[in-house]
Design a protein around this motif. Structure first.
Motif, PDB file in Angstrom:
ATOM      1  N   ARG A 102      34.860  26.010  24.357  1.00  0.00           N
ATOM      2  CA  ARG A 102      33.904  25.844  22.995  1.00  0.00           C
ATOM      3  C   ARG A 102      32.580  24.849  23.340  1.00  0.00           C
ATOM      4  N   GLY A 103      32.966  24.020  23.864  1.00  0.00           N
ATOM      5  CA  GLY A 103      31.653  23.124  24.354  1.00  0.00           C
ATOM      6  C   GLY A 103      30.492  23.830  25.054  1.00  0.00           C
ATOM      7  N   ASN A 111      23.213  24.459  21.075  1.00  0.00           N
ATOM      8  CA  ASN A 111      23.690  23.383  20.224  1.00  0.00           C
ATOM      9  C   ASN A 111      24.230  22.279  21.284  1.00  0.00           C
ATOM     10  N   ALA A 112      23.504  21.489  21.978  1.00  0.00           N
ATOM     11  CA  ALA A 112      23.805  20.776  22.945  1.00  0.00           C
ATOM     12  C   ALA A 112      24.350  19.455  22.488  1.00  0.00           C
ATOM     13  N   ALA A 113      23.834  19.069  21.257  1.00  0.00           N
ATOM     14  CA  ALA A 113      24.541  17.837  20.560  1.00  0.00           C
ATOM     15  C   ALA A 113      25.792  18.021  20.149  1.00  0.00           C
ATOM     16  N   GLU A 114      26.278  19.145  19.721  1.00  0.00           N
ATOM     17  CA  GLU A 114      27.554  19.605  19.095  1.00  0.00           C
ATOM     18  C   GLU A 114      28.515  19.725  20.404  1.00  0.00           C
ATOM     19  N   ALA A 115      27.915  20.237  21.458  1.00  0.00           N
ATOM     20  CA  ALA A 115      28.556  20.578  22.749  1.00  0.00           C
ATOM     21  C   ALA A 115      29.118  19.319  23.460  1.00  0.00           C
ATOM     22  N   ILE A 116      28.328  18.269  23.304  1.00  0.00           N
ATOM     23  CA  ILE A 116      28.545  17.077  24.060  1.00  0.00           C
ATOM     24  C   ILE A 116      30.022  16.295  23.675  1.00  0.00           C
ATOM     25  N   PRO A 117      30.249  16.132  22.432  1.00  0.00           N
ATOM     26  CA  PRO A 117      31.683  15.597  22.374  1.00  0.00           C
ATOM     27  C   PRO A 117      32.832  16.250  22.982  1.00  0.00           C
ATOM     28  N   VAL A 139      23.423  18.962  31.603  1.00  0.00           N
ATOM     29  CA  VAL A 139      22.338  19.526  31.266  1.00  0.00           C
ATOM     30  C   VAL A 139      22.182  19.459  29.701  1.00  0.00           C
ATOM     31  N   SER A 140      23.607  19.041  28.897  1.00  0.00           N
ATOM     32  CA  SER A 140      23.458  18.984  27.501  1.00  0.00           C
ATOM     33  C   SER A 140      22.852  17.459  27.502  1.00  0.00           C
ATOM     34  N   TYR A 141      23.058  16.637  28.302  1.00  0.00           N
ATOM     35  CA  TYR A 141      22.409  15.189  28.020  1.00  0.00           C
ATOM     36  C   TYR A 141      21.005  15.345  28.294  1.00  0.00           C
ATOM     37  N   LEU A 142      20.450  15.985  29.086  1.00  0.00           N
ATOM     38  CA  LEU A 142      19.088  16.174  29.411  1.00  0.00           C
ATOM     39  C   LEU A 142      18.526  16.860  28.033  1.00  0.00           C
ATOM     40  N   GLN A 143      19.108  17.682  27.472  1.00  0.00           N
ATOM     41  CA  GLN A 143      18.550  18.392  26.435  1.00  0.00           C
ATOM     42  C   GLN A 143      18.587  17.366  25.297  1.00  0.00           C
ATOM     43  N   VAL A 144      19.348  16.496  25.145  1.00  0.00           N
ATOM     44  CA  VAL A 144      18.929  15.431  24.089  1.00  0.00           C
ATOM     45  C   VAL A 144      18.431  14.125  24.387  1.00  0.00           C
ATOM     46  N   ARG A 145      18.156  14.002  25.783  1.00  0.00           N
ATOM     47  CA  ARG A 145      17.287  13.060  26.465  1.00  0.00           C
ATOM     48  C   ARG A 145      18.164  11.686  26.555  1.00  0.00           C
ATOM     49  N   ARG A 146      19.300  12.209  27.076  1.00  0.00           N
ATOM     50  CA  ARG A 146      20.320  11.045  27.289  1.00  0.00           C
ATOM     51  C   ARG A 146      20.158  11.051  29.142  1.00  0.00           C
ATOM     52  N   TYR A 147      19.062  10.500  29.568  1.00  0.00           N
ATOM     53  CA  TYR A 147      18.671  10.993  30.991  1.00  0.00           C
ATOM     54  C   TYR A 147      19.753  10.160  32.057  1.00  0.00           C
ATOM     55  N   ASP A 148      20.119   8.925  31.642  1.00  0.00           N
ATOM     56  CA  ASP A 148      20.965   8.371  32.641  1.00  0.00           C
ATOM     57  C   ASP A 148      22.216   8.887  32.405  1.00  0.00           C
TER      58      ASP A 148
END
Length: 342
Positions: A102-103, A111-117, A139-148
């Motif tokens: 589902r993620g 919907n990267a933000a919903e996928a991450i959890p 890649v989901s982190y990149l899309q929400v700018r959580r680069y580290d």
């Protein structure tokens, strides 16, 4: 003797009744196995039909919705896949495979933000869908700018120390793929600070500079990479491209000749050499390199477009018109239309 016969009859009836009670479960399991086999064989519609029959049972057998979601995912029906995986998770909240799928589905839906959890919680590979969770999570982190966080996810995918130079360079390359120029440059510079002799670091910094239109710094970075990695043909190809963009055609030809020798099966050096030779008013020699590129990759519209120019310069009007028509046909509808050579 009479009592013994009655006891035997009672035991037989009890056994048969028990067996009858188990038959539906066994039948459902067999049907689900068959649906799984159909899925593996690529018979997705037939598998769905069997799953629909199973779903009509009360209660619905475990695994039906997960497999249904996987089929929809393979068919790129992401809304339906998401609904099926959500149903599977509602019935079994700890189903890590359904959670992971589902993620990934939400990621594919944008919907990267919903996928991450979900991806963080499941963190399990799904061989049946050929999905690496670390890559999708990164890649989901990149899309929400959580680069580290993305850097750490990509490092886990490759087994790197997340604070090592290779991990920073890998994150830089992944950012570059996503057209995130600034974090890509920051990660690449950090990688080179940690290890000044790391291969491919200066190459990526040069590619970033070239993408930003900075040919001076691109050439400088490619030169540095050449000193560290002198037998990498890709370096000379990129260097030749940078020289072409800066109008330094002799230097470009020199670099691209090296690239051709090191990368005889790559089309880009031949195409770029064709461009250089056309700019030097040498259409015959340009045509030779471009024809080689055409044989290697007949589906590249740029090659056909340049060949049209070379043939036109040679006075081969019919060949020029044919190549231009081929280029126009191959060119993506979203790209600007080519202009016919005069």
């Amino acid at each position: 003797m009479y009592k013994s016969s009655l006891l035997c009859a009672f035991l037989c009836v009890t056994f048969l009744l028990h067996a009858d009670a188990q038959d539906p479960a066994r039948t459902a399991a067999a049907s689900l196995d068959h649906a799984q086999q159909l899925f593996v064989q690529g018979k997705l519609d037939q598998s769905l039909s069997e799953l629909n029959s199973l779903a009509a049972q009360k209660p619905e057998p475990d695994g039906v919705e997960r497999l249904r979601g996987l089929i929809y995912y393979q068919q790129n029906k992401f809304t339906e896949a998401d609904a099926a995986f959500a149903t599977a998770l509602a019935a079994h909240p700890q189903d890590t495979e359904a959670m992971q799928l589902r993620g990934v589905t939400l990621f594919r839906m944008g919907n990267a933000a919903e996928a991450i959890p979900l991806l963080e919680q499941a963190h399990a590979s799904v061989p049946s869908a050929n999905i690496d969770p670390n890559y999708v999570l990164g890649v989901s982190y990149l899309q929400v700018r959580r680069y580290d966080d993305a850097r750490r996810a990509f490092a886990a995918q490759y087994g790197f120390d997340p604070d090592s130079a290779p991990a920073y360079l890998l994150a830089a390359r992944m950012c570059f793929h996503q057209e995130l120029s600034r974090p890509s440059e920051d990660f690449a510079k950090k990688a080179m600070q940690l290890n000044a002799s790391l291969p491919l670091g200066h190459l990526l910094l040069g590619e970033i500079a070239l993408a930003n239109g900075d040919t001076v710094n691109a050439i400088a970075e490619f030169d540095k990479e050449q000193q560290l990695n002198p037998l990498n043909g890709e370096v000379y190809e990129r260097l030749g491209d940078a020289y072409i963009r800066s109008g330094q055609y002799e230097q470009a030809q020199h670099a691209l000749n090296r690239a051709v020798l090191l990368e005889p099966n790559a089309t880009a050096p031949y195409i770029l050499l064709g461009k250089v030779l056309l700019s030097q008013q040498n259409p015959v020699m340009a045509g030779m390199y471009l024809e080689r590129a055409r044989r290697m990759d007949p589906g590249n519209y740029i090659t056909h477009s340049l060949l049209a120019q070379a043939y036109r310069a040679e006075g081969r009007k019919e060949d020029s018109a044919r190549e231009f028509q081929t280029a126009e046909r191959l060119q993506s509808s979203s790209s600007p239309q080519l202009e016919a050579p005069q």
